[in-house]
Motif scaffolding. Structure first.
Motif, PDB file in Angstrom:
ATOM      1  N   ASN A  77       0.829  -1.207   0.000  1.00  5.58           N
ATOM      2  CA  ASN A  77       0.000   0.000   0.000  1.00  5.58           C
ATOM      3  C   ASN A  77       0.862   1.255   0.000  1.00  5.58           C
ATOM      4  O   ASN A  77       0.386   2.350   0.296  1.00  5.58           O
ATOM      5  CB  ASN A  77      -0.973   0.014   1.183  1.00  5.58           C
ATOM      6  N   PRO A 179      -5.168   2.969   3.102  1.00  2.00           N
ATOM      7  CA  PRO A 179      -4.202   1.935   3.486  1.00  2.00           C
ATOM      8  C   PRO A 179      -4.499   1.466   4.909  1.00  2.00           C
ATOM      9  O   PRO A 179      -4.852   2.270   5.776  1.00  2.00           O
ATOM     10  CB  PRO A 179      -2.851   2.666   3.437  1.00  2.00           C
ATOM     11  N   PHE A 187      -4.986  -2.823   2.154  1.00  2.00           N
ATOM     12  CA  PHE A 187      -5.908  -1.693   2.155  1.00  2.00           C
ATOM     13  C   PHE A 187      -7.176  -2.118   2.896  1.00  2.00           C
ATOM     14  O   PHE A 187      -7.502  -3.310   2.957  1.00  2.00           O
ATOM     15  CB  PHE A 187      -6.279  -1.269   0.734  1.00  2.00           C
ATOM     16  N   ALA A 201      -3.253  -5.920  -0.968  1.00  2.00           N
ATOM     17  CA  ALA A 201      -3.445  -4.961  -2.062  1.00  2.00           C
ATOM     18  C   ALA A 201      -3.534  -5.606  -3.439  1.00  2.00           C
ATOM     19  O   ALA A 201      -4.174  -5.061  -4.339  1.00  2.00           O
ATOM     20  CB  ALA A 201      -2.309  -3.942  -2.047  1.00  2.00           C
TER      21      ALA A 201
END
Length: 213
Positions: A77, A179, A187, A201
């Motif tokens: 992230n 994030p 995330f 992610a």
């Protein structure tokens, strides 16, 4: 005993455009109102007014798009929303699939995140909601410290109100732009039951983008 009926009426893009130009969009449309749109690919979507701006409205997909997508190709992230592959995909590809009349009316939104002490800014026509916009400030410092200054969107006060479906798959998980504060590979997301969660992610999950008029 009560009976409730949903009223559907026709509206033209020109009517919405004029109301926007006259600063009267909030008189024409209210939070909770829905608009049906068709992408140039033929995919049919419904957008819902979920909050207000100074003179306009904030819209979000009522349900997820048909196809899933990852936030980044790699499991990181880093760079938050600003540097995410999701942001590039929405504003470089999906934006051009919207009806031309709608695309011309969208007001770019400035998004600011603070990630690892760095202020990250972008200006986007399409975006994902943040953790705070969906869940409020309670818990945001731990879950999503990058986005704690934002305002809880009016429509999302309960878990039920946050539940979305993915066509043909029932209730589904979908991305937020925040994030995850406790892990550099994740995330935040909204879970299939409307609660807060997170995902790596690079995972492909549901997308419900927003825009401002």
């Amino acid at each position: 005993m009560n009976i409730r009926k949903t009223i559907t009426s026709e509206i033209e893009w020109n009517t919405i455009k004029k109301a926007q130009a006259d600063g009267k969009l909030q008189e024409l449309l209210q939070v909770g109102d829905e608009l049906d749109i068709t992408l140039k690919t033929g995919e049919e979507l419904t957008v819902q007014a979920v909050g207000t701006t100074e003179h306009g409205l904030i819209f979000l997909l009522k349900d997820c798009m048909k196809d899933e997508h990852g936030m980044n190709k790699r499991m990181t992230n880093k760079g938050g929303w600003r540097d995410s592959e999701m942001r590039l995909w929405l504003n470089g590809t999906i934006i051009h699939m919207l009806p031309d009349e709608l695309r011309e009316m969208i007001v770019p939104r400035r998004i600011v995140q603070t990630v690892d002490g760095e202020r990250l800014e972008s200006e986007d026509k399409l975006w994902l909601p943040s953790f705070t916009e969906m869940f409020g400030k309670e818990g945001a410092e731990d879950w999503a410290p990058a986005d704690t200054d934002e305002t809880h969107l009016e429509l999302f006060r309960t878990e039920h109100s946050r539940v979305k479906e993915r066509p043909g798959n029932g209730t589904w998980w979908y991305w937020l732009r925040s994030p995850n504060g406790s892990n550099s590979t994740r995330f935040c997301i909204v879970g299939s039951s409307g609660g807060a969660s997170y995902a790596y992610a690079s995972f492909a999950i549901g997308v419900a983008f927003g825009f401002c008029l």
